[in-house]
Design a protein around this motif. Sequence first.
Motif, PDB file in Angstrom:
ATOM      1  N   SER A  24       0.853  -1.182   0.000  1.00  0.00           N
ATOM      2  CA  SER A  24       0.000   0.000   0.000  1.00  0.00           C
ATOM      3  C   SER A  24       0.891   1.236   0.000  1.00  0.00           C
ATOM      4  O   SER A  24       1.661   1.450   0.950  1.00  0.00           O
ATOM      5  CB  SER A  24      -0.928   0.015   1.227  1.00  0.00           C
ATOM      6  N   ASN A  25       0.824   2.001  -1.071  1.00  0.00           N
ATOM      7  CA  ASN A  25       1.593   3.240  -1.228  1.00  0.00           C
ATOM      8  C   ASN A  25       3.098   3.002  -1.130  1.00  0.00           C
ATOM      9  O   ASN A  25       3.836   3.747  -0.497  1.00  0.00           O
ATOM     10  CB  ASN A  25       1.145   4.294  -0.210  1.00  0.00           C
ATOM     11  N   ILE A  26       3.537   1.934  -1.798  1.00  0.00           N
ATOM     12  CA  ILE A  26       4.948   1.572  -1.864  1.00  0.00           C
ATOM     13  C   ILE A  26       5.416   1.648  -3.315  1.00  0.00           C
ATOM     14  O   ILE A  26       4.736   1.143  -4.216  1.00  0.00           O
ATOM     15  CB  ILE A  26       5.192   0.149  -1.322  1.00  0.00           C
ATOM     16  N   VAL A  27       6.596   2.272  -3.528  1.00  0.00           N
ATOM     17  CA  VAL A  27       7.184   2.330  -4.863  1.00  0.00           C
ATOM     18  C   VAL A  27       8.603   1.770  -4.822  1.00  0.00           C
ATOM     19  O   VAL A  27       9.305   1.901  -3.816  1.00  0.00           O
ATOM     20  CB  VAL A  27       7.213   3.767  -5.423  1.00  0.00           C
ATOM     21  N   PRO A  28       9.037   1.153  -5.931  1.00  0.00           N
ATOM     22  CA  PRO A  28      10.432   0.731  -6.013  1.00  0.00           C
ATOM     23  C   PRO A  28      11.343   1.931  -6.248  1.00  0.00           C
ATOM     24  O   PRO A  28      10.942   2.917  -6.875  1.00  0.00           O
ATOM     25  CB  PRO A  28      10.453  -0.219  -7.212  1.00  0.00           C
ATOM     26  N   LEU A 288       1.539   8.313 -16.028  1.00  0.00           N
ATOM     27  CA  LEU A 288       2.366   9.481 -15.739  1.00  0.00           C
ATOM     28  C   LEU A 288       3.821   9.058 -15.658  1.00  0.00           C
ATOM     29  O   LEU A 288       4.156   8.070 -14.998  1.00  0.00           O
ATOM     30  CB  LEU A 288       1.929  10.100 -14.409  1.00  0.00           C
ATOM     31  N   HIS A 289       4.709   9.832 -16.313  1.00  0.00           N
ATOM     32  CA  HIS A 289       6.139   9.580 -16.205  1.00  0.00           C
ATOM     33  C   HIS A 289       6.699  10.412 -15.060  1.00  0.00           C
ATOM     34  O   HIS A 289       6.726  11.640 -15.126  1.00  0.00           O
ATOM     35  CB  HIS A 289       6.843   9.957 -17.518  1.00  0.00           C
ATOM     36  N   ASP A 290       7.136   9.744 -14.011  1.00  0.00           N
ATOM     37  CA  ASP A 290       7.779  10.404 -12.876  1.00  0.00           C
ATOM     38  C   ASP A 290       9.289  10.327 -13.117  1.00  0.00           C
ATOM     39  O   ASP A 290       9.950   9.357 -12.749  1.00  0.00           O
ATOM     40  CB  ASP A 290       7.384   9.699 -11.579  1.00  0.00           C
ATOM     41  N   ARG A 291       9.832  11.363 -13.747  1.00  0.00           N
ATOM     42  CA  ARG A 291      11.238  11.342 -14.168  1.00  0.00           C
ATOM     43  C   ARG A 291      12.191  11.245 -12.989  1.00  0.00           C
ATOM     44  O   ARG A 291      13.235  10.583 -13.064  1.00  0.00           O
ATOM     45  CB  ARG A 291      11.564  12.603 -14.976  1.00  0.00           C
ATOM     46  N   GLN A 292      11.871  11.934 -11.913  1.00  0.00           N
ATOM     47  CA  GLN A 292      12.773  11.951 -10.771  1.00  0.00           C
ATOM     48  C   GLN A 292      12.922  10.567 -10.156  1.00  0.00           C
ATOM     49  O   GLN A 292      14.016  10.183  -9.739  1.00  0.00           O
ATOM     50  CB  GLN A 292      12.267  12.946  -9.717  1.00  0.00           C
ATOM     51  N   ARG A 293      11.850   9.816 -10.094  1.00  0.00           N
ATOM     52  CA  ARG A 293      11.888   8.495  -9.453  1.00  0.00           C
ATOM     53  C   ARG A 293      12.083   7.360 -10.459  1.00  0.00           C
ATOM     54  O   ARG A 293      12.124   6.196 -10.070  1.00  0.00           O
ATOM     55  CB  ARG A 293      10.591   8.256  -8.666  1.00  0.00           C
ATOM     56  N   LYS A 294      12.158   7.685 -11.767  1.00  0.00           N
ATOM     57  CA  LYS A 294      12.299   6.670 -12.814  1.00  0.00           C
ATOM     58  C   LYS A 294      11.124   5.698 -12.797  1.00  0.00           C
ATOM     59  O   LYS A 294      11.275   4.483 -12.969  1.00  0.00           O
ATOM     60  CB  LYS A 294      13.617   5.896 -12.681  1.00  0.00           C
ATOM     61  N   LEU A 295       9.932   6.248 -12.598  1.00  0.00           N
ATOM     62  CA  LEU A 295       8.726   5.440 -12.519  1.00  0.00           C
ATOM     63  C   LEU A 295       7.757   5.794 -13.632  1.00  0.00           C
ATOM     64  O   LEU A 295       7.690   6.942 -14.079  1.00  0.00           O
ATOM     65  CB  LEU A 295       8.011   5.681 -11.188  1.00  0.00           C
ATOM     66  N   VAL A 296       6.980   4.818 -14.053  1.00  0.00           N
ATOM     67  CA  VAL A 296       5.735   5.053 -14.771  1.00  0.00           C
ATOM     68  C   VAL A 296       4.617   4.662 -13.813  1.00  0.00           C
ATOM     69  O   VAL A 296       4.610   3.547 -13.286  1.00  0.00           O
ATOM     70  CB  VAL A 296       5.649   4.233 -16.065  1.00  0.00           C
ATOM     71  N   VAL A 297       3.704   5.601 -13.566  1.00  0.00           N
ATOM     72  CA  VAL A 297       2.608   5.370 -12.622  1.00  0.00           C
ATOM     73  C   VAL A 297       1.292   5.466 -13.379  1.00  0.00           C
ATOM     74  O   VAL A 297       1.018   6.487 -14.030  1.00  0.00           O
ATOM     75  CB  VAL A 297       2.625   6.390 -11.472  1.00  0.00           C
ATOM     76  N   TRP A 298       0.502   4.396 -13.316  1.00  0.00           N
ATOM     77  CA  TRP A 298      -0.815   4.401 -13.950  1.00  0.00           C
ATOM     78  C   TRP A 298      -1.887   4.538 -12.870  1.00  0.00           C
ATOM     79  O   TRP A 298      -1.924   3.751 -11.915  1.00  0.00           O
ATOM     80  CB  TRP A 298      -1.068   3.113 -14.727  1.00  0.00           C
ATOM     81  N   HIS A 316       9.050   0.622 -12.040  1.00  0.00           N
ATOM     82  CA  HIS A 316      10.378   1.237 -12.106  1.00  0.00           C
ATOM     83  C   HIS A 316      11.095   0.668 -13.323  1.00  0.00           C
ATOM     84  O   HIS A 316      11.474  -0.498 -13.341  1.00  0.00           O
ATOM     85  CB  HIS A 316      11.163   0.936 -10.825  1.00  0.00           C
ATOM     86  N   TYR A 317      11.257   1.499 -14.355  1.00  0.00           N
ATOM     87  CA  TYR A 317      11.719   0.954 -15.626  1.00  0.00           C
ATOM     88  C   TYR A 317      13.231   0.697 -15.669  1.00  0.00           C
ATOM     89  O   TYR A 317      13.712   0.049 -16.595  1.00  0.00           O
ATOM     90  CB  TYR A 317      11.290   1.848 -16.796  1.00  0.00           C
ATOM     91  N   LYS A 318      13.984   1.188 -14.693  1.00  0.00           N
ATOM     92  CA  LYS A 318      15.398   0.831 -14.620  1.00  0.00           C
ATOM     93  C   LYS A 318      15.610  -0.447 -13.815  1.00  0.00           C
ATOM     94  O   LYS A 318      16.485  -1.255 -14.139  1.00  0.00           O
ATOM     95  CB  LYS A 318      16.202   1.972 -13.990  1.00  0.00           C
ATOM     96  N   MET A 319      14.804  -0.647 -12.775  1.00  0.00           N
ATOM     97  CA  MET A 319      14.975  -1.805 -11.896  1.00  0.00           C
ATOM     98  C   MET A 319      14.030  -2.950 -12.233  1.00  0.00           C
ATOM     99  O   MET A 319      14.163  -4.053 -11.686  1.00  0.00           O
ATOM    100  CB  MET A 319      14.761  -1.385 -10.436  1.00  0.00           C
ATOM    101  N   ASP A 320      13.050  -2.711 -13.105  1.00  0.00           N
ATOM    102  CA  ASP A 320      12.081  -3.738 -13.504  1.00  0.00           C
ATOM    103  C   ASP A 320      11.329  -4.286 -12.292  1.00  0.00           C
ATOM    104  O   ASP A 320      11.181  -5.500 -12.120  1.00  0.00           O
ATOM    105  CB  ASP A 320      12.781  -4.864 -14.267  1.00  0.00           C
ATOM    106  N   TRP A 322       7.913  -3.398  -9.259  1.00  0.00           N
ATOM    107  CA  TRP A 322       6.573  -2.837  -9.200  1.00  0.00           C
ATOM    108  C   TRP A 322       6.208  -2.360  -7.798  1.00  0.00           C
ATOM    109  O   TRP A 322       6.759  -2.832  -6.800  1.00  0.00           O
ATOM    110  CB  TRP A 322       5.544  -3.882  -9.635  1.00  0.00           C
ATOM    111  N   GLY A 323       5.263  -1.421  -7.736  1.00  0.00           N
ATOM    112  CA  GLY A 323       4.648  -0.971  -6.497  1.00  0.00           C
ATOM    113  C   GLY A 323       3.188  -0.639  -6.755  1.00  0.00           C
ATOM    114  O   GLY A 323       2.720  -0.696  -7.900  1.00  0.00           O
ATOM    115  N   ALA A 324       2.450  -0.290  -5.710  1.00  0.00           N
ATOM    116  CA  ALA A 324       1.026   0.009  -5.868  1.00  0.00           C
ATOM    117  C   ALA A 324       0.536   0.820  -4.684  1.00  0.00           C
ATOM    118  O   ALA A 324       1.190   0.896  -3.632  1.00  0.00           O
ATOM    119  CB  ALA A 324       0.213  -1.283  -6.009  1.00  0.00           C
TER     120      ALA A 324
END
Length: 483
Positions: A24-28, A288-298, A316-320, A322-324
């Motif tokens: 819950s509210n965790i991102v890589p 949304l592309h979150d450039r600072q965190r290297k994330l794509v968030v849908w 996280h497109y560099k680390m492959d 997921w979070g949600a």
Amino acid sequence: MLAELLGFTPDIDPMTPGAMVDVSNIVPTERGFAALESPIAVSGALLPAACFGAAKVRKLDDTKRTLAGTQTKIYELSGSAWNDVSRAAVYTTGPDSRWRFVQFGNATLCCNKSDATQVSISGAFADLAGSPKASICETVGGFVFLFDTNEATYGDSPDRWWCSGLYDYTTWTPSSTTQAATGRLMDTAGRVIGAKRLGQNMVAYKLRNMFLASYVGAPFIWSWQEIPGEIGAISHECIVSIGTEHIFISQDDFWRFDGVRPTPIGTPVRKWFFNRVDPKYIQRVQGLHDRQRKLVVWFYPSVGSNGVCDSWIAYHYKMDKWGAGSMNVESIIEYASNGMTFDNFGSLAASWDALPNIAYDSPFWISENPVAAVIDTAHQLNTITATPGAASMTSGFFGDDTEFTTLNKVRPRWLTIPSAANLTHYTADYAGVALSNHGSSALYLGAFNPLWSGRWHQIKLATSSGSFELAAVDLTLVPDGTQ
């Protein structure tokens, strides 16, 4: 037992070491996993109605415009106020239509299919004379593209594309001299749902197919090729460009596309996501592309949300990994502030104590650093830069079917330790049976002390607020014997 965290992996075997079956509210991150920052208002101004699309665009002199569209108006953010920059006649955006914005030199263009394509150099928008109505607009290589169009010559053409004259957004009559052109993507059924530039090429998406366009010059102007495989996109907004690739959602998976071939990436989360998203409103998914965190968030509408985008999934497109989590949004936008100096400090706050709850090292304070932002269901523009709220992560199972063990210590490998946290310990004597909840223990000297025996163990780490980051979990399991 040191378990390196794999990220949010609800679709893999939960006995896999490092699996996380729920978050819950965790991102890589590039180092591990962290709580996502909370939204915080950019200004006190609210849009007067629900937002149907927004964008931050840059002109040639690098000045920025923040724009948002409602069903009947277009607004531009100026200081702390949304100014009406609509044409004189009201717009008629459909309930499931979106405003799409694009920048071409100093001209801002936008479309919604119901109304004439709009253009503005500064101030109010106006009808773009001679151009088709369209649901999608994009630019590449000196051209403006329009897709899913309606105009006098060909009528309503959901599979049609148009491009303007070369470096001339005012010219739309097909001509090998100006290089304005039009055509249809008829090799497969269906309308064009989305389109994004990729380098000097254009990619058009239908629900089950993709087409790649390359510039070839007069007399054909653009050459289109179908990408093999029945792979398409569920919405224009779900297609996220990270510069060198598109990352998007199809009817049954998540994909990366580098201009050569699509690659599936959704194995750890695919079934979970399609069970949660409401199929009735799946076309409302926004990426949304979150450039600072290297994330794509849908952001997506979950089942029972009545079409409101109330949940998100992040890649996280560099680390492959997921979070949600959850967040209610109307529209997404990549926002860049004008920065903060002593001269303009008073425009944001009257005192240091009145500053927004944003870390001093946040990219929000630097004018050239874009940050992820959303317009929420109260029609308020927010950046996702404030102190994180509640967050949690639930492990898979560790243990085996024969030996009982006591879990007497859990020591996370903290990269940023939280001010407070709790760990809930679950056990089961057999795989597949209901779990027993043995209560929670508080963080003490960087670790937790649950102390309970079982064949299989599961832990849930939770915080109520504040930042943290961790990379792994060290578990102390003491053998108790077999049975």
